[in-house]
Design an enzyme around this catalytic site. Structure first.
Site, PDB file in Angstrom:
ATOM      1  N   ASP A 234       0.842  -1.193   0.000  1.00 40.01           N
ATOM      2  CA  ASP A 234       0.000   0.000   0.000  1.00 40.01           C
ATOM      3  C   ASP A 234       0.882   1.250   0.000  1.00 40.01           C
ATOM      4  O   ASP A 234       1.990   1.224  -0.529  1.00 40.01           O
ATOM      5  CB  ASP A 234      -0.919  -0.033   1.223  1.00 40.01           C
ATOM      6  CG  ASP A 234      -2.288   0.557   0.941  1.00 40.01           C
ATOM      7  OD1 ASP A 234      -2.361   1.774   0.692  1.00 40.01           O
ATOM      8  OD2 ASP A 234      -3.295  -0.187   0.961  1.00 40.01           O
TER       9      ASP A 234
ATOM     10  N   HIS B  39      -3.526   6.123   3.278  1.00 38.87           N
ATOM     11  CA  HIS B  39      -4.404   4.994   2.996  1.00 38.87           C
ATOM     12  C   HIS B  39      -3.913   3.709   3.640  1.00 38.87           C
ATOM     13  O   HIS B  39      -4.686   2.950   4.239  1.00 38.87           O
ATOM     14  CB  HIS B  39      -4.489   4.840   1.471  1.00 38.87           C
ATOM     15  CG  HIS B  39      -5.355   3.736   0.978  1.00 38.87           C
ATOM     16  ND1 HIS B  39      -4.881   2.459   0.737  1.00 38.87           N
ATOM     17  CD2 HIS B  39      -6.670   3.710   0.658  1.00 38.87           C
ATOM     18  CE1 HIS B  39      -5.858   1.710   0.288  1.00 38.87           C
ATOM     19  NE2 HIS B  39      -6.964   2.434   0.219  1.00 38.87           N
TER      20      HIS B  39
ATOM     21  N   SER C  19     -11.350  -0.771  -0.416  1.00 35.22           N
ATOM     22  CA  SER C  19     -10.096  -0.775   0.341  1.00 35.22           C
ATOM     23  C   SER C  19     -10.326  -1.115   1.797  1.00 35.22           C
ATOM     24  O   SER C  19      -9.468  -1.709   2.451  1.00 35.22           O
ATOM     25  CB  SER C  19      -9.410   0.597   0.258  1.00 35.22           C
ATOM     26  OG  SER C  19      -8.580   0.692  -0.859  1.00 35.22           O
TER      27      SER C  19
END
Length: 776
Positions: A435, A493, A691
């Site tokens: 990520d 994120h 996600s």
């Protein structure tokens, strides 16, 4: 300050989305189908919402926590501004991924080599590394440990010959010198391969390889050492040498230079021209000012037949297209493709128009409560495991399914699993998160025992945003691409995703809880400023799985000391699954790694999306707090699971807050959920997207692995699938006007099916029998 809002006024439905979408035609060509799919997804959601309000009688744990341990970001939002997914994909200018034809998969090559060998190599290594705790029951007793302990693994590895894969300069103006470099690189690889033992397959399973084998299976430490002695085969070396010559000829045609990085598994990355040849050459000033000049839009036009050399040389993006086309036409390669740019799978929401306005900035309200929600603290059953993290009462996603206090119709049943299975996870189970990296200074993460050493695989400093290329620092410095663009902000994120799995220290009286309290999280940074290169993601997957090393600043190999059992990919690309990505996924799954992928947020079938549409992944759609598919989520027959992904436009549990997924992430424009007062900065936020759904499945698999350490990946996946709650057609559906090309549901002509699998529910996992001993 905003006026008081009642729960009743905040419970409003999603409004109709923009219509007039094109109908998906049944086209024969993949490119045409993909173009039509983009057109179908090129509409924004027009949704209705309200603002957050304060719980009048907040949970005691929440009320007694400090403000910084409980402050959150994220409110019910109006006019959800989803980024246009109808836009074309991006690719890195001058970067090409290729693999020569007929290179035998390394897993097969290793297996064949092992079948031809006896147990000498394995037994020799077992004498060096003996771990009695990991020897399967019933296996022969290990040999006594030597009198002198062996040197540490790290020092032994440093003593081994350097085996880093070389880069070869391709210069059409000096073809003889380039050919010499190719030959020298080939010789170096062959010499290193000849000095290494016969490759032996890596395995995380402790079961014997064959019933007739008398020798014990390799321990984890031995398996790791064996993997590192496995080099590329001589056949693959020769094929890469031939491919280099073809690449040199192709570059000569256009009068361009470049370089190629060789690979253990045959996958090569070609950097052409000044834009792609050597990203390490850029100064910090050039990196800061580069913006998106190194990226290009994939128009789908390819390389025109009449293109001349001068035109190609003057247009680096066109040069990339033409060289890809010529290499494919050579017939030398299994695949040749552009270095696509992946994005995280948040569903973006607008920045506050007035930073001085605090969300939910009202005094505690006592009115407007909906039936069935009295505002009283959740009733805690004494026998039920409940984390003491103050924000736990807001994490509907982990709650048991049902109605009433402490339950949610869309909950994933984690609390039931922790309680009934007496298992909150194990530090022996490793989940790698590929990520944007991890915020190492986050207060709920910096001292977490669950975070292991990771790696930064972002190769281009212009995208790295940290002043350098690949290194051993997976910290997330931010990924904002264009500060002037709407919605521009650092997403952090990877921190949100990893927090859901278990990077945040759970049951520590701070912030949120994760799905697996005791788990080893390995952060692998592959996305940076403006996204992540496909080539970096491929290498990140392989590094996470323990198949390739990284390289430190001194040129030494750096291997993942904790090869993953599970890899989470909460990333997405609006393209059919790239061949190189499928190759990387296959490489790790062949060795027993489970790959979990977000289905994507484009509201189309996952066949048009990667990695959710790739093979050998568990593709996860996003559900809301009702257990229904979220409006933004991709869908399709290959979607295995629907898990909590959240919906920031709904408040179905009537707590005055959005039904997003609450997890770790540094944020601004926050508020105190107890007093409603504004807070400038906080470390927890509601987000939504596939996600958010994927890490729930990764955490669930980590718990199942902790429960049955010897279970195979197939057995773990079978247990997960068997525990899913089936969905009724209308629970996996949407308006036919919003999802053209889908099939109307009988009896509901305005609603069309969006296949989304079964709902994750760990409460359905049966307890292990005491006679099984936890093994299959």
């Amino acid at each position: 300050m905003l006026p008081n809002l009642t729960r009743k006024t905040t419970q409003i439905a999603i409004g109709a989305a923009m219509a007039s979408l094109l109908v998906l035609a049944a086209c024969d060509q993949q490119g045409t189908r993909l173009d039509r799919a983009r057109e179908l997804a090129d509409a924004t959601l027009d949704q209705i919402s309200g603002r957050a309000v304060v719980e009048p009688d907040a949970d005691k744990t929440l009320m007694t926590a400090s403000v910084m341990d409980r402050a959150i970001a994220g409110t019910l939002v109006n006019d959800m501004a989803v980024a246009s997914v109808g836009e074309r994909s991006m690719f890195a200018i001058g970067s090409i991924i290729a693999k020569p034809k007929n290179i035998q998969p390394s897993a097969i090559a290793e297996e064949e080599a092992l079948m031809m060998e006896d147990e000498d190599v394995l037994n020799d290594l077992e004498e060096d590394f003996v771990d009695t705790e990991e020897v399967p029951a019933g296996s022969p007793a290990p040999a006594p440990a030597p009198a002198a302990p062996p040197p540490p693994a790290a020092s032994m590895e440093l003593a081994q010959p350097a085996r880093l894969m070389p880069r070869v300069k391709l210069d059409p103006n000096a073809p003889e010198e380039s050919q010499q470099q190719i030959a020298q690189a080939t010789q170096d690889l062959e010499r290193a391969a000849a000095s290494e033992p016969v490759p032996v397959p890596r395995t995380r399973s402790l079961a014997p390889r064959a019933p007739s084998s008398a020798a014990p299976a390799p321990t984890r430490e031995v398996a790791r050492k064996l993997a590192r002695r496995s080099l590329i085969t001589g056949d693959a070396i020769r094929k890469q040498e031939d491919a280099n010559s073809v690449m040199l000829d192709t570059l000569s045609k256009y009068g361009m230079d470049g370089q190629v990085a060789l690979s253990r598994e045959g996958q090569m990355v070609i950097q052409i021209g000044s834009d792609g040849a050597d990203p390490t050459r850029f100064t910090p000033e050039q990196v800061a000012n580069a913006q998106q000049s190194y990226l290009a839009v994939d128009t789908g036009a390819g390389c025109p037949e009449t293109t001349d050399m001068v035109t190609v040389q003057s247009n680096p993006a066109l040069a990339t297209e033409c060289i890809v086309q010529d290499l494919r036409a050579s017939g030398q390669f299994e695949y040749v493709e552009k270095d696509y740019i992946f994005e995280n799978q948040f569903v973006r929401h607008p920045k506050p128009t007035d930073p001085g306005t605090t969300p939910g900035g009202s005094t505690p309200s006592t009115g407007g409560q909906t039936p069935g929600n009295t505002g009283t603290p959740p009733v805690t059953i004494t026998s039920e495991i409940t984390p003491n993290d103050p924000l736990w009462s807001l994490q509907w996603n982990f709650q048991n399914q049902g109605t009433g206090e402490g339950k949610s119709a869309g909950g994933a049943g984690f609390q039931d699993f922790w309680t009934r299975q007496a298992n909150e996870g194990s530090s022996e189970v490793v989940v790698a998160v590929v990520d944007t990296g991890l915020q190492m200074v986050h207060p709920d993460i910096k001292n977490s025992p669950n975070v292991a050493a990771g790696w930064d695989m972002v190769s281009d400093p212009r995208m790295g945003n940290d002043g350098n290329g690949r290194d051993n620092d997976p910290n997330d410095p931010g990924d904002m691409c264009d500060p002037t663009a709407p919605l521009a902000a650092d997403t952090f994120h990877g921190t949100h995703v990893a927090g859901t799995i278990g990077a945040a220290a759970s049951n520590n009286g701070t912030g949120v809880a994760g799905g697996a309290w005791n788990v080893k999280i390995v952060p692998v940074r592959a996305l940076g400023k403006c996204g992540g290169r496909l080539s970096d993601i491929n290498d990140a997957i392989r590094w996470a799985g323990g198949l390739i090393p990284g390289e430190d600043t001194e040129g030494n190999e750096v291997w993942n000391e904790n090869p993953a059992d599970i890899i989470n990919l909460s990333i997405g690309l609006f393209e059919f699954c790239p061949a190189s990505l499928q190759d990387a996924i296959d490489a790790v799954t062949d060795r027993g790694v489970i790959v979990v992928a977000a289905a994507g947020n484009a509201r189309v079938s996952t066949q048009y999306y990667a990695p959710g549409g790739c093979q050998n992944v568990i593709s996860v759609a996003a559900g809301d707090a009702r257990g229904q598919i979220a409006p933004y989520s991709n869908f399709g027959p290959n979607v295995s699971v629907i898990a909590p992904g959240g919906d920031l436009t709904r408040d179905d549990n009537g707590d005055g807050r959005p039904d997003g997924v609450l997890s770790t992430k540094a944020s601004t424009n926050c508020y105190d959920p107890v007093t409603g007062e504004g807070v400038d900065n906080c470390y927890y936020a509601y987000e939504q997207g596939t996600s958010m759904a994927a890490p729930h499945v990764a955490a669930a698999l980590a718990l199942l692995k902790a429960r049955q350490p010897d279970a195979t990946p197939q057995e773990l996946k079978a247990t997960l699938i068997a525990a899913l709650d089936p969905r009724e057609p209308l629970q996996c559906a949407g308006s036919c006007a919003l999802y053209p090309g889908t099939t109307p549901i009988p009896g509901s002509p305005d609603m069309c099916a969006r296949p989304c699998g079964g709902l994750l529910n760990l409460a359905n996992v049966p307890a292990l029998s005491t006679t099984s001993g936890g093994a299959n």
